[in-house]
Design an enzyme around this catalytic site. Structure first.
Site, PDB file in Angstrom:
ATOM      1  CG  ASP A 119      43.930  -0.793  14.863  1.00  0.00           C
ATOM      2  OD1 ASP A 119      44.020  -1.067  15.955  1.00  0.00           O
ATOM      3  OD2 ASP A 119      44.966   0.023  14.505  1.00  0.00           O
ATOM      4  CG  ASN A 170      47.321  -6.974  23.053  1.00  0.00           C
ATOM      5  OD1 ASN A 170      47.301  -7.997  23.041  1.00  0.00           O
ATOM      6  ND2 ASN A 170      47.572  -6.171  22.072  1.00  0.00           N
ATOM      7  CG  HIS A 230      43.208  -5.710  18.842  1.00  0.00           C
ATOM      8  ND1 HIS A 230      43.928  -4.404  18.175  1.00  0.00           N
ATOM      9  CD2 HIS A 230      43.793  -5.441  19.971  1.00  0.00           C
ATOM     10  CE1 HIS A 230      44.649  -3.845  19.264  1.00  0.00           C
ATOM     11  NE2 HIS A 230      44.431  -4.536  20.193  1.00  0.00           N
ATOM     12  CB  CYS A 276      43.049   7.185  27.640  1.00  0.00           C
ATOM     13  SG  CYS A 276      41.461   6.484  27.303  1.00  0.00           S
ATOM     14  CB  CYS A 308      38.462   8.909  27.113  1.00  0.00           C
ATOM     15  SG  CYS A 308      38.309   7.763  28.160  1.00  0.00           S
ATOM     16  CG  HIS A 341      41.614  -1.729  23.104  1.00  0.00           C
ATOM     17  ND1 HIS A 341      42.429  -1.020  23.937  1.00  0.00           N
ATOM     18  CD2 HIS A 341      42.603  -2.351  22.029  1.00  0.00           C
ATOM     19  CE1 HIS A 341      43.760  -1.461  23.594  1.00  0.00           C
ATOM     20  NE2 HIS A 341      44.014  -1.884  22.684  1.00  0.00           N
TER      21      HIS A 341
HETATM   22  P1  AMP Z   1      47.062  -1.965  21.750  1.00  0.00           P
HETATM   23  O1  AMP Z   1      48.466  -2.491  21.530  1.00  0.00           O
HETATM   24  O2  AMP Z   1      46.294  -3.496  22.302  1.00  0.00           O
HETATM   25  O3  AMP Z   1      46.755  -1.022  23.054  1.00  0.00           O
HETATM   26  O4  AMP Z   1      46.233  -1.465  20.761  1.00  0.00           O
HETATM   27  C1  AMP Z   1      46.190  -0.185  20.461  1.00  0.00           C
HETATM   28  C2  AMP Z   1      45.611  -0.080  19.238  1.00  0.00           C
HETATM   29  O5  AMP Z   1      45.014   1.054  19.085  1.00  0.00           O
HETATM   30  C3  AMP Z   1      46.717  -0.270  18.054  1.00  0.00           C
HETATM   31  O6  AMP Z   1      46.247  -1.297  17.181  1.00  0.00           O
HETATM   32  C4  AMP Z   1      46.602   1.156  17.227  1.00  0.00           C
HETATM   33  O7  AMP Z   1      46.829   0.997  15.992  1.00  0.00           O
HETATM   34  C5  AMP Z   1      45.184   1.528  17.601  1.00  0.00           C
HETATM   35  N1  AMP Z   1      45.009   3.111  17.604  1.00  0.00           N
HETATM   36  C6  AMP Z   1      45.786   4.019  18.237  1.00  0.00           C
HETATM   37  N2  AMP Z   1      45.211   5.274  17.907  1.00  0.00           N
HETATM   38  C7  AMP Z   1      44.065   4.914  17.102  1.00  0.00           C
HETATM   39  C8  AMP Z   1      43.225   5.933  16.746  1.00  0.00           C
HETATM   40  N3  AMP Z   1      43.288   7.280  16.717  1.00  0.00           N
HETATM   41  N4  AMP Z   1      42.170   5.429  15.825  1.00  0.00           N
HETATM   42  C9  AMP Z   1      42.193   4.074  15.685  1.00  0.00           C
HETATM   43  N5  AMP Z   1      43.176   3.416  16.477  1.00  0.00           N
HETATM   44  C10 AMP Z   1      43.942   3.738  17.088  1.00  0.00           C
END
Ligand code: AMP
Length: 108
Positions: free
Chosen positions: A28, A82, A97, A2, A5, A95
């Site tokens: 983020d 989420n 937020h 993922c 990771c 994760h």
């Molecule tokens: P979720 O929708 O709760 O799974 O949130 C995933 C979050 O990961 C989103 O807010 C994305 O903007 C964030 N995200 C995805 N790829 C990256 C990355 N490479 N670096 C930082 N944040 C990321």
């Protein structure tokens, strides 16, 4: 593997806020507030739904440290995790937020 990771392995760059042996906090890439930090465990766990309470307890202290570092404790902040498709979880590595730095809109 993922995307989170891959971040933990150093294959994808991140803007780290705090790291210890078990957890990482980083900005983020698509912020939804002035402050938008993601906090993850270093072991892959799919979501909150399958996370052991012991790890959640340790993560609580880590998140509180992150809140201190980004200086949102006085004015307040929001924590969101989420879970699964209906919860809108895009990355299947648990994760939290942490959102703050401004007055946030009401969602509930
Ligand atoms: P979720 O929708 O709760 O799974 O949130 C995933 C979050 O990961 C989103 O807010 C994305 O903007 C964030 N995200 C995805 N790829 C990256 C990355 N490479 N670096 C930082 N944040 C990321």
């Amino acid at each position: 593997m993922c995307i989170f990771c891959k971040i933990l392995k150093g294959e994808i760059p991140n803007k780290t806020i705090l790291e210890d042996e078990n957890f990482l906090a980083f900005e983020d890439i698509n912020p939804q507030a002035k402050i938008h930090i993601l906090i993850i465990p270093k072991i892959h766990i799919d979501s909150f739904d399958v996370m052991a309470p012991k790890i959640m307890g340790e993560m609580t202290s880590f998140i509180q440290k992150v809140a201190s570092i980004v200086d949102v404790k006085n004015d307040g902040y929001r924590l969101i995790t989420n879970i699964g498709n209906n919860g809108g979880q895009e990355v299947k590595h648990i994760h939290f937020h942490l959102l703050g730095g401004e007055k946030l809109g009401t969602i509930l």
